[in-house]
Design a protein around this motif. Structure first.
Motif, PDB file in Angstrom:
ATOM      1  N   LEU A 172      46.242   3.740   3.614  1.00 58.26           N
ATOM      2  CA  LEU A 172      45.332   2.631   3.320  1.00 58.26           C
ATOM      3  C   LEU A 172      43.874   2.999   3.598  1.00 58.26           C
ATOM      4  O   LEU A 172      42.983   2.147   3.455  1.00 58.26           O
ATOM      5  CB  LEU A 172      45.725   1.396   4.135  1.00 58.26           C
ATOM      6  N   LYS A 173      43.641   4.265   3.990  1.00 61.34           N
ATOM      7  CA  LYS A 173      42.289   4.773   4.206  1.00 61.34           C
ATOM      8  C   LYS A 173      41.506   3.967   5.259  1.00 61.34           C
ATOM      9  O   LYS A 173      40.289   3.821   5.173  1.00 61.34           O
ATOM     10  CB  LYS A 173      41.502   4.791   2.895  1.00 61.34           C
ATOM     11  N   ILE A 174      42.230   3.441   6.221  1.00 63.44           N
ATOM     12  CA  ILE A 174      41.562   2.732   7.312  1.00 63.44           C
ATOM     13  C   ILE A 174      41.010   3.760   8.290  1.00 63.44           C
ATOM     14  O   ILE A 174      41.713   4.681   8.708  1.00 63.44           O
ATOM     15  CB  ILE A 174      42.530   1.780   8.035  1.00 63.44           C
ATOM     16  N   LYS A 175      39.759   3.617   8.661  1.00 60.05           N
ATOM     17  CA  LYS A 175      39.141   4.582   9.551  1.00 60.05           C
ATOM     18  C   LYS A 175      39.573   4.340  11.003  1.00 60.05           C
ATOM     19  O   LYS A 175      39.776   3.196  11.406  1.00 60.05           O
ATOM     20  CB  LYS A 175      37.618   4.486   9.448  1.00 60.05           C
ATOM     21  N   PRO A 176      39.696   5.425  11.757  1.00 65.30           N
ATOM     22  CA  PRO A 176      40.011   5.258  13.184  1.00 65.30           C
ATOM     23  C   PRO A 176      38.919   4.439  13.867  1.00 65.30           C
ATOM     24  O   PRO A 176      37.747   4.551  13.514  1.00 65.30           O
ATOM     25  CB  PRO A 176      40.024   6.699  13.712  1.00 65.30           C
ATOM     26  N   GLY A 177      39.313   3.589  14.821  1.00 58.65           N
ATOM     27  CA  GLY A 177      38.327   2.785  15.529  1.00 58.65           C
ATOM     28  C   GLY A 177      38.878   1.438  15.920  1.00 58.65           C
ATOM     29  O   GLY A 177      40.085   1.176  15.811  1.00 58.65           O
ATOM     30  N   PRO A 178      37.999   0.529  16.352  1.00 56.85           N
ATOM     31  CA  PRO A 178      38.430  -0.800  16.815  1.00 56.85           C
ATOM     32  C   PRO A 178      39.234  -1.582  15.779  1.00 56.85           C
ATOM     33  O   PRO A 178      40.186  -2.274  16.136  1.00 56.85           O
ATOM     34  CB  PRO A 178      37.100  -1.505  17.119  1.00 56.85           C
ATOM     35  N   GLN A 179      38.856  -1.488  14.491  1.00 52.93           N
ATOM     36  CA  GLN A 179      39.570  -2.232  13.461  1.00 52.93           C
ATOM     37  C   GLN A 179      41.026  -1.805  13.383  1.00 52.93           C
ATOM     38  O   GLN A 179      41.938  -2.637  13.285  1.00 52.93           O
ATOM     39  CB  GLN A 179      38.913  -2.041  12.090  1.00 52.93           C
ATOM     40  N   LEU A 180      41.249  -0.493  13.457  1.00 51.91           N
ATOM     41  CA  LEU A 180      42.616   0.031  13.405  1.00 51.91           C
ATOM     42  C   LEU A 180      43.440  -0.485  14.576  1.00 51.91           C
ATOM     43  O   LEU A 180      44.603  -0.885  14.413  1.00 51.91           O
ATOM     44  CB  LEU A 180      42.589   1.566  13.408  1.00 51.91           C
ATOM     45  N   GLY A 181      42.839  -0.491  15.761  1.00 54.25           N
ATOM     46  CA  GLY A 181      43.549  -0.983  16.936  1.00 54.25           C
ATOM     47  C   GLY A 181      43.934  -2.443  16.808  1.00 54.25           C
ATOM     48  O   GLY A 181      45.050  -2.838  17.154  1.00 54.25           O
ATOM     49  N   LYS A 182      43.011  -3.259  16.297  1.00 50.65           N
ATOM     50  CA  LYS A 182      43.285  -4.683  16.123  1.00 50.65           C
ATOM     51  C   LYS A 182      44.402  -4.915  15.099  1.00 50.65           C
ATOM     52  O   LYS A 182      45.244  -5.800  15.274  1.00 50.65           O
ATOM     53  CB  LYS A 182      42.017  -5.414  15.686  1.00 50.65           C
ATOM     54  N   ILE A 183      44.406  -4.114  14.034  1.00 48.05           N
ATOM     55  CA  ILE A 183      45.453  -4.244  13.011  1.00 48.05           C
ATOM     56  C   ILE A 183      46.826  -3.907  13.595  1.00 48.05           C
ATOM     57  O   ILE A 183      47.810  -4.609  13.361  1.00 48.05           O
ATOM     58  CB  ILE A 183      45.136  -3.338  11.796  1.00 48.05           C
ATOM     59  N   LEU A 184      46.878  -2.836  14.385  1.00 51.84           N
ATOM     60  CA  LEU A 184      48.156  -2.441  14.992  1.00 51.84           C
ATOM     61  C   LEU A 184      48.656  -3.515  15.967  1.00 51.84           C
ATOM     62  O   LEU A 184      49.852  -3.787  16.038  1.00 51.84           O
ATOM     63  CB  LEU A 184      47.998  -1.094  15.712  1.00 51.84           C
ATOM     64  N   GLU A 185      47.735  -4.127  16.716  1.00 51.80           N
ATOM     65  CA  GLU A 185      48.117  -5.206  17.635  1.00 51.80           C
ATOM     66  C   GLU A 185      48.648  -6.410  16.857  1.00 51.80           C
ATOM     67  O   GLU A 185      49.630  -7.044  17.272  1.00 51.80           O
ATOM     68  CB  GLU A 185      46.906  -5.624  18.476  1.00 51.80           C
ATOM     69  N   LYS A 186      48.025  -6.693  15.725  1.00 49.42           N
ATOM     70  CA  LYS A 186      48.460  -7.822  14.902  1.00 49.42           C
ATOM     71  C   LYS A 186      49.837  -7.561  14.304  1.00 49.42           C
ATOM     72  O   LYS A 186      50.705  -8.452  14.272  1.00 49.42           O
ATOM     73  CB  LYS A 186      47.443  -8.073  13.785  1.00 49.42           C
ATOM     74  N   ILE A 187      50.059  -6.325  13.854  1.00 53.53           N
ATOM     75  CA  ILE A 187      51.372  -5.944  13.317  1.00 53.53           C
ATOM     76  C   ILE A 187      52.443  -6.130  14.386  1.00 53.53           C
ATOM     77  O   ILE A 187      53.506  -6.708  14.142  1.00 53.53           O
ATOM     78  CB  ILE A 187      51.364  -4.467  12.848  1.00 53.53           C
ATOM     79  N   GLU A 188      52.150  -5.620  15.577  1.00 51.08           N
ATOM     80  CA  GLU A 188      53.102  -5.709  16.683  1.00 51.08           C
ATOM     81  C   GLU A 188      53.476  -7.166  16.962  1.00 51.08           C
ATOM     82  O   GLU A 188      54.666  -7.502  17.077  1.00 51.08           O
ATOM     83  CB  GLU A 188      52.488  -5.075  17.935  1.00 51.08           C
ATOM     84  N   TYR A 189      52.488  -8.028  17.046  1.00 48.24           N
ATOM     85  CA  TYR A 189      52.739  -9.442  17.339  1.00 48.24           C
ATOM     86  C   TYR A 189      53.555 -10.099  16.229  1.00 48.24           C
ATOM     87  O   TYR A 189      54.534 -10.818  16.498  1.00 48.24           O
ATOM     88  CB  TYR A 189      51.413 -10.180  17.514  1.00 48.24           C
ATOM     89  N   LYS A 190      53.162  -9.855  14.978  1.00 45.80           N
ATOM     90  CA  LYS A 190      53.843 -10.489  13.838  1.00 45.80           C
ATOM     91  C   LYS A 190      55.303 -10.057  13.750  1.00 45.80           C
ATOM     92  O   LYS A 190      56.190 -10.868  13.443  1.00 45.80           O
ATOM     93  CB  LYS A 190      53.122 -10.146  12.539  1.00 45.80           C
ATOM     94  N   VAL A 191      55.565  -8.787  14.023  1.00 46.85           N
ATOM     95  CA  VAL A 191      56.948  -8.288  13.974  1.00 46.85           C
ATOM     96  C   VAL A 191      57.777  -8.913  15.092  1.00 46.85           C
ATOM     97  O   VAL A 191      58.894  -9.382  14.878  1.00 46.85           O
ATOM     98  CB  VAL A 191      56.989  -6.743  14.052  1.00 46.85           C
ATOM     99  N   VAL A 192      57.224  -8.919  16.292  1.00 46.14           N
ATOM    100  CA  VAL A 192      57.948  -9.494  17.430  1.00 46.14           C
ATOM    101  C   VAL A 192      58.279 -10.964  17.180  1.00 46.14           C
ATOM    102  O   VAL A 192      59.393 -11.427  17.462  1.00 46.14           O
ATOM    103  CB  VAL A 192      57.124  -9.359  18.732  1.00 46.14           C
ATOM    104  N   MET A 193      57.347 -11.688  16.622  1.00 51.46           N
ATOM    105  CA  MET A 193      57.537 -13.123  16.388  1.00 51.46           C
ATOM    106  C   MET A 193      58.355 -13.411  15.128  1.00 51.46           C
ATOM    107  O   MET A 193      58.602 -14.573  14.784  1.00 51.46           O
ATOM    108  CB  MET A 193      56.178 -13.825  16.291  1.00 51.46           C
TER     109      MET A 193
END
Length: 404
Positions: A362-383
């Motif tokens: 998805l050509k997402i650059k490393p950085g804060p945005q990537l971290g926030k996306i991964l946290e959101k994925i984790e939460y959505k999957v768990v829930m």
């Protein structure tokens, strides 16, 4: 008294005692392993005391380690087992209430045993199981007494930690501290502040996990020892709350015990960390108690949701629920395990997507945005809001990016 059926640990160590005796010296099993054998409890380390001096012990055995040779202790390696062999000794004055000013090696078993802390720990045993009891320790075991060897004041001035050991053994064995010993602890409790926190911590943890921790806590309060422990000066009422709990307070781990104390103290996460670090606790213990204390509160308020199960982890959830059950509002154990087992993932490493995939596809650059996306994925999957499959996860992330 002769013990006819010795535990295997003693049978295995007989050869070591025999070698010392064949060299012309006395040698005995001593300490906690002898006490626990008489009580029918599981024994741990087998300790040996001898009239042989350290240099003489080293001549008898091929493989030795100078564990604490200045204090008379040599570790002997025999058949892949390690045995601490300590020379009979007497000790001088203790100006710091922790360590003797100097140690003198002697040939007398009596001189060695009379410097020990409690009569129930001043027992020796011959290889054939015969108990040598020079200070009425057998009777104290029979009567359930905790009694200092000789003059209690002198024993506690030699090493102030012995006062904590006395209340710890009262908890572990559910014994009564006899009056003279208890009075001596009350008069000398202030000496505990001369002892390293790490040493106090060991005894405190054992007290909390004893057969009857309420007995230990009662003595801990009655003697005011608590007042000289890290951040405990204002914790008397917390300990009183524990004493007022119905039935016995059986705790399975040190983490459970600290969680109970921290929860009843209404400590914030920051305060929990401060408390446990003052006690020189491991980072693992600190982190576990912080999480568990929060979970106990969630259980009480009936707000333990899916995300809480996930972030807490089964280990912390279990001992938090142990505390909640002691306090009268625990969750059924089977229900708890079923709820945890139902989680889509147990940790973020189980996600079917990671940062590398998001960067490459998805050509997402490393950085804060990537971290926030991964946290959101984790939460959505768990829930249960997104299926933990690569295609579904990539599609969801793409839609989030487009919506920004």
């Amino acid at each position: 008294m002769i013990i006819t059926n010795l535990p295997a640990e003693f049978e295995e160590a007989k050869e070591v005692l025999g070698a010392i005796q064949q060299a012309g010296f006395e040698a005995y099993f001593v300490g906690g392993s002898v006490r626990d054998t008489i009580l029918g409890l599981k024994i741990h380390d087998v300790d040996i005391a001898t009239s042989a001096y350290p240099a003489e012990v080293k001549k008898i055995f091929k493989k030795t380690i100078d564990t604490g040779i200045e204090h008379g202790t040599v570790t002997v390696l025999d058949h892949n087992r390690a045995y601490e062999i300590t020379t009979f000794r007497t000790e001088s004055t203790y100006q710091d209430f922790r360590r003797p000013d100097h140690v003198k090696f002697v040939r007398s078993l009596r001189e060695d045993l009379k410097r020990r802390d409690l009569t129930i720990n001043a027992l020796a045993m011959k290889p054939d199981g015969e108990i040598i009891d020079l200070f009425d320790g057998l009777n104290d075991l029979k009567e359930g007494n905790i009694r200092a060897v000789g003059v209690a004041e002198e024993r506690f001035h030699e090493d102030a930690l012995r006062m904590m050991r006395a209340v710890r053994f009262a908890s572990q064995l559910d014994f009564t501290i006899e009056k003279n010993t208890l009075d001596a602890i009350k008069h000398n409790a202030h000496l505990l502040q001369n002892v390293a926190v790490e040493r106090i911590h060991v005894e405190w943890a054992k007290l909390l996990l004893g057969t009857n921790p309420k007995t230990g806590l009662e003595n801990f309060l009655a003697t005011t020892l608590y007042y000289y422990c890290p951040l405990f000066k204002d914790k008397e009422e917390v300990f009183r709350k524990i004493l007022r709990l119905r039935g016995s307070v059986q705790l399975s781990s040190e983490a459970s015990a600290w969680t109970l104390i921290c929860y009843l103290s209404s400590l914030t996460s920051t305060a929990v960390k401060k408390m446990l670090r003052a006690w020189k606790s491991s980072n693992e213990l600190v982190d576990s108690v912080v999480i568990a204390t929060e979970i106990v509160s969630l259980i009480e308020r009936r707000k333990l949701d899916t995300w809480s199960y996930y972030k807490g982890g089964l280990h912390c959830i279990k001992f938090a629920n142990e505390v909640a059950s002691i306090l009268g509002f625990g969750i059924n154990h089977t229900t708890l395990e079923e709820n945890y087992a139902a989680l889509p993932i147990k940790n973020k490493h189980e996600l079917k997507i990671n940062g590398g995939v998001l960067i490459s596809q998805l050509k997402i650059k490393p950085g804060p945005q990537l971290g926030k996306i991964l946290e959101k994925i984790e939460y959505k999957v768990v829930m249960g809001e997104i299926e933990n499959q690569p295609t579904a996860l990539l599609k969801a992330v793409s839609s989030w990016i487009e919506a920004e």
